[in-house]
Every structure is written in structure tokens, then in C-alpha cells.
Design a protein around this motif. Structure first.
Motif, PDB file in Angstrom:
ATOM      1  N   TYR A   1      -6.757  16.356 -17.809  1.00  0.00           N
ATOM      2  CA  TYR A   1      -7.699  17.396 -17.416  1.00  0.00           C
ATOM      3  C   TYR A   1      -8.893  16.662 -16.819  1.00  0.00           C
ATOM      4  O   TYR A   1      -9.486  15.792 -17.464  1.00  0.00           O
ATOM      5  CB  TYR A   1      -8.113  18.207 -18.642  1.00  0.00           C
ATOM      6  CG  TYR A   1      -8.600  19.595 -18.322  1.00  0.00           C
ATOM      7  CD1 TYR A   1      -7.735  20.677 -18.407  1.00  0.00           C
ATOM      8  CD2 TYR A   1      -9.915  19.817 -17.951  1.00  0.00           C
ATOM      9  CE1 TYR A   1      -8.176  21.964 -18.122  1.00  0.00           C
ATOM     10  CE2 TYR A   1     -10.364  21.093 -17.654  1.00  0.00           C
ATOM     11  CZ  TYR A   1      -9.495  22.166 -17.741  1.00  0.00           C
ATOM     12  OH  TYR A   1      -9.934  23.433 -17.446  1.00  0.00           O
ATOM     13  N   PRO A   2      -9.261  16.960 -15.568  1.00  0.00           N
ATOM     14  CA  PRO A   2     -10.314  16.171 -14.916  1.00  0.00           C
ATOM     15  C   PRO A   2     -11.669  16.308 -15.586  1.00  0.00           C
ATOM     16  O   PRO A   2     -12.013  17.371 -16.118  1.00  0.00           O
ATOM     17  CB  PRO A   2     -10.381  16.756 -13.502  1.00  0.00           C
ATOM     18  CG  PRO A   2      -9.119  17.514 -13.323  1.00  0.00           C
ATOM     19  CD  PRO A   2      -8.705  17.971 -14.685  1.00  0.00           C
ATOM     20  N   GLY A   3     -12.424  15.246 -15.517  1.00  0.00           N
ATOM     21  CA  GLY A   3     -13.816  15.282 -15.932  1.00  0.00           C
ATOM     22  C   GLY A   3     -14.657  15.920 -14.832  1.00  0.00           C
ATOM     23  O   GLY A   3     -14.139  16.402 -13.833  1.00  0.00           O
ATOM     24  N   TRP A   4     -15.959  15.896 -15.017  1.00  0.00           N
ATOM     25  CA  TRP A   4     -16.862  16.486 -14.036  1.00  0.00           C
ATOM     26  C   TRP A   4     -17.832  15.438 -13.529  1.00  0.00           C
ATOM     27  O   TRP A   4     -18.027  14.392 -14.138  1.00  0.00           O
ATOM     28  CB  TRP A   4     -17.639  17.659 -14.637  1.00  0.00           C
ATOM     29  CG  TRP A   4     -18.614  17.262 -15.712  1.00  0.00           C
ATOM     30  CD1 TRP A   4     -18.335  17.092 -17.035  1.00  0.00           C
ATOM     31  CD2 TRP A   4     -19.991  16.945 -15.546  1.00  0.00           C
ATOM     32  NE1 TRP A   4     -19.457  16.694 -17.706  1.00  0.00           N
ATOM     33  CE2 TRP A   4     -20.497  16.600 -16.810  1.00  0.00           C
ATOM     34  CE3 TRP A   4     -20.847  16.913 -14.459  1.00  0.00           C
ATOM     35  CZ2 TRP A   4     -21.820  16.234 -17.016  1.00  0.00           C
ATOM     36  CZ3 TRP A   4     -22.168  16.554 -14.662  1.00  0.00           C
ATOM     37  CH2 TRP A   4     -22.643  16.223 -15.929  1.00  0.00           C
ATOM     38  N   TYR A   5     -18.401  15.725 -12.376  1.00  0.00           N
ATOM     39  CA  TYR A   5     -19.511  14.918 -11.874  1.00  0.00           C
ATOM     40  C   TYR A   5     -20.518  15.868 -11.249  1.00  0.00           C
ATOM     41  O   TYR A   5     -20.188  17.005 -10.897  1.00  0.00           O
ATOM     42  CB  TYR A   5     -19.047  13.829 -10.900  1.00  0.00           C
ATOM     43  CG  TYR A   5     -18.266  14.315  -9.707  1.00  0.00           C
ATOM     44  CD1 TYR A   5     -18.900  14.613  -8.512  1.00  0.00           C
ATOM     45  CD2 TYR A   5     -16.891  14.467  -9.778  1.00  0.00           C
ATOM     46  CE1 TYR A   5     -18.191  15.052  -7.417  1.00  0.00           C
ATOM     47  CE2 TYR A   5     -16.166  14.903  -8.691  1.00  0.00           C
ATOM     48  CZ  TYR A   5     -16.830  15.204  -7.505  1.00  0.00           C
ATOM     49  OH  TYR A   5     -16.115  15.639  -6.417  1.00  0.00           O
ATOM     50  N   SER A   6     -21.744  15.409 -11.160  1.00  0.00           N
ATOM     51  CA  SER A   6     -22.849  16.259 -10.735  1.00  0.00           C
ATOM     52  C   SER A   6     -22.600  16.874  -9.359  1.00  0.00           C
ATOM     53  O   SER A   6     -22.172  16.190  -8.431  1.00  0.00           O
ATOM     54  CB  SER A   6     -24.139  15.441 -10.715  1.00  0.00           C
ATOM     55  OG  SER A   6     -25.228  16.281 -10.439  1.00  0.00           O
ATOM     56  N   GLY A   7     -22.861  18.160  -9.280  1.00  0.00           N
ATOM     57  CA  GLY A   7     -22.783  18.864  -8.016  1.00  0.00           C
ATOM     58  C   GLY A   7     -21.448  19.508  -7.704  1.00  0.00           C
ATOM     59  O   GLY A   7     -21.322  20.209  -6.699  1.00  0.00           O
ATOM     60  N   ARG A   8     -20.440  19.300  -8.537  1.00  0.00           N
ATOM     61  CA  ARG A   8     -19.108  19.868  -8.287  1.00  0.00           C
ATOM     62  C   ARG A   8     -18.536  20.476  -9.549  1.00  0.00           C
ATOM     63  O   ARG A   8     -18.752  19.992 -10.648  1.00  0.00           O
ATOM     64  CB  ARG A   8     -18.141  18.794  -7.789  1.00  0.00           C
ATOM     65  CG  ARG A   8     -18.349  18.306  -6.365  1.00  0.00           C
ATOM     66  CD  ARG A   8     -18.300  19.391  -5.280  1.00  0.00           C
ATOM     67  NE  ARG A   8     -17.267  20.405  -5.440  1.00  0.00           N
ATOM     68  CZ  ARG A   8     -15.991  20.247  -5.113  1.00  0.00           C
ATOM     69  NH1 ARG A   8     -15.557  19.127  -4.590  1.00  0.00           N
ATOM     70  NH2 ARG A   8     -15.135  21.233  -5.298  1.00  0.00           N
ATOM     71  N   THR A   9     -17.756  21.527  -9.369  1.00  0.00           N
ATOM     72  CA  THR A   9     -17.005  22.106 -10.471  1.00  0.00           C
ATOM     73  C   THR A   9     -15.765  21.250 -10.710  1.00  0.00           C
ATOM     74  O   THR A   9     -15.438  20.367  -9.899  1.00  0.00           O
ATOM     75  CB  THR A   9     -16.632  23.579 -10.181  1.00  0.00           C
ATOM     76  OG1 THR A   9     -16.213  24.196 -11.390  1.00  0.00           O
ATOM     77  CG2 THR A   9     -15.564  23.701  -9.120  1.00  0.00           C
ATOM     78  N   VAL A  10     -15.050  21.490 -11.767  1.00  0.00           N
ATOM     79  CA  VAL A  10     -13.853  20.728 -12.115  1.00  0.00           C
ATOM     80  C   VAL A  10     -12.745  21.072 -11.109  1.00  0.00           C
ATOM     81  O   VAL A  10     -12.496  22.251 -10.843  1.00  0.00           O
ATOM     82  CB  VAL A  10     -13.413  21.054 -13.550  1.00  0.00           C
ATOM     83  CG1 VAL A  10     -12.160  20.298 -13.921  1.00  0.00           C
ATOM     84  CG2 VAL A  10     -14.547  20.728 -14.514  1.00  0.00           C
ATOM     85  N   HIS A  11     -12.093  20.036 -10.563  1.00  0.00           N
ATOM     86  CA  HIS A  11     -11.081  20.262  -9.533  1.00  0.00           C
ATOM     87  C   HIS A  11     -10.136  19.073  -9.405  1.00  0.00           C
ATOM     88  O   HIS A  11     -10.422  17.978  -9.891  1.00  0.00           O
ATOM     89  CB  HIS A  11     -11.741  20.531  -8.178  1.00  0.00           C
ATOM     90  CG  HIS A  11     -12.545  19.367  -7.675  1.00  0.00           C
ATOM     91  ND1 HIS A  11     -13.823  19.099  -8.127  1.00  0.00           N
ATOM     92  CD2 HIS A  11     -12.254  18.389  -6.791  1.00  0.00           C
ATOM     93  CE1 HIS A  11     -14.282  18.012  -7.523  1.00  0.00           C
ATOM     94  NE2 HIS A  11     -13.346  17.557  -6.711  1.00  0.00           N
ATOM     95  N   ILE A  12      -9.024  19.307  -8.733  1.00  0.00           N
ATOM     96  CA  ILE A  12      -8.072  18.270  -8.333  1.00  0.00           C
ATOM     97  C   ILE A  12      -7.913  18.385  -6.826  1.00  0.00           C
ATOM     98  O   ILE A  12      -7.712  19.485  -6.296  1.00  0.00           O
ATOM     99  CB  ILE A  12      -6.696  18.462  -9.019  1.00  0.00           C
ATOM    100  CG1 ILE A  12      -6.810  18.270 -10.525  1.00  0.00           C
ATOM    101  CG2 ILE A  12      -5.660  17.507  -8.427  1.00  0.00           C
ATOM    102  CD1 ILE A  12      -5.516  18.548 -11.287  1.00  0.00           C
ATOM    103  N   HIS A  13      -7.998  17.271  -6.119  1.00  0.00           N
ATOM    104  CA  HIS A  13      -7.749  17.255  -4.679  1.00  0.00           C
ATOM    105  C   HIS A  13      -6.252  17.282  -4.435  1.00  0.00           C
ATOM    106  O   HIS A  13      -5.481  16.679  -5.198  1.00  0.00           O
ATOM    107  CB  HIS A  13      -8.323  15.985  -4.051  1.00  0.00           C
ATOM    108  CG  HIS A  13      -9.803  15.896  -4.153  1.00  0.00           C
ATOM    109  ND1 HIS A  13     -10.647  16.362  -3.177  1.00  0.00           N
ATOM    110  CD2 HIS A  13     -10.602  15.397  -5.126  1.00  0.00           C
ATOM    111  CE1 HIS A  13     -11.897  16.154  -3.539  1.00  0.00           C
ATOM    112  NE2 HIS A  13     -11.896  15.571  -4.735  1.00  0.00           N
TER     113      HIS A  13
END
Length: 165
Positions: free
Chosen positions: A77-89
Motif C-alpha cells: 500500500y503506497p505511502g504518501w508525500y507532500s502535495g499528492r494523494t495516495v496513488h500508483i502510477h
């Protein structure tokens, strides 16, 4: 998808099943390359010098679709980083041509549940949710993963309609 430096035993595992179909016929596309990449549970991507991961390939994978259009991946399950919601490319290619580039998204309630657990809870204060993410607002609801709980985490699935031309 390779493991990152974060111990796999402590993160929420995810099986991601992608099905690629021809958008005009709804028939499966055999032999398409499905390429995914996401950050690890700590919010770090591999392959970026600015993150100290240049040359690393964790949380990245490419699979060829089967005759039923299916490509599967094991990731976290992906973590998060500032400015973006949780996602997979995700990127889908066929015959050397990129036919689709996009992102896959997660339901907020489930992300909230996952992020209360270790190691995700070591980074409280996620600053961007689906509703405030610029990419999600531009059609992300069409790329929402369907998830089901498993013994070791979650199984996610999505069908992607691709135009061959």
C-alpha cells in the motif's frame, strides 16, 4: 516489484490485478505491457537522485498481459508525500507505443485505516486527500481501485479501457 528498505513484513501488502481491454470492443488485449510504480510506505520513490535512490528499482514492475488481458503485481500500500494523494502510477504499452499513462487511486476511508498502522503511522499529517489532489480532481474517480481485504493486506483490481489508436 522489488522490496524497498522498509521491511515488507511490517507494511500492508497489496496484490494489484490490472485488466487491459480494448475500449471500443471491451475485448481483452493480450501482450500489452503494464508498467507500475509507487512510493514505499515511507513516501520514497526509487530511481530519483534527489531522494537518494538513483539506480534503485524498488516498488516498480512491468508485466505482460495474458490472453484475458490480466497483469498482476505484488506491491505495498503506497505511502504518501507532500502535495499528492495516495496513488500508483501506471503506463500501458503495446507494440512499442505508449497507449495510456495514468494513476490509480485508493478510497480515503481505507487509506485512513491503513495509515493508522505501523509503519505508516510514523508519518502523521498527510496533507493531501483525493478531493484536494489536482490529478484526482481531473478524472481520478474513474481510476479508483476496487479493494478487498486478504490475510496479508488487500487485493486491488481495476479494468482499464485502452484505445489502440
Amino acid at each position: 516489484v522489488e522490496e524497498s528498505a522498509i521491511q515488507m513484513a511490517s507494511v500492508t501488502r497489496e496484490l494489484l490485478a490490472t485488466t487491459v481491454v480494448d475500449v471500443s470492443t471491451c475485448k481483452p488485449i493480450k501482450g500489452a505491457l503494464v508498467d507500475i510504480w509507487n512510493c514505499d510506505a515511507g513516501g520514497t520513490y526509487s530511481g530519483f537522485a534527489q531522494e537518494g535512490t538513483d539506480g534503485d528499482t524498488f516498488m516498480r514492475g512491468i508485466q505482460r498481459t495474458t490472453k484475458t488481458g490480466l497483469a498482476t503485481f505484488v506491491t505495498v500500500y503506497p505511502g504518501w508525500y507532500s502535495g499528492r494523494t495516495v496513488h500508483i502510477h501506471v503506463q500501458v504499452s503495446l507494440g512499442g507505443s505508449v497507449l495510456h499513462t495514468g494513476q490509480l487511486f485508493f478510497p480515503e476511508a481505507l487509506t485512513d485505516t491503513v495509515y493508522r498502522r505501523t509503519p505508516y503511522n510514523r508519518r502523521p499529517g498527510r496533507d493531501t486527500r483525493n478531493a484536494t489532489d489536482s490529478i484526482f480532481r481531473n478524472g481520478g474517480s474513474k481510476s479508483m481501485l476496487k479493494l478487498a481485504k486478504t490475510k496479508t493486506g488487500y487485493a486491488a483490481r481495476i479494468t482499464m479501457g485502452i484505445s489502440r489508436s
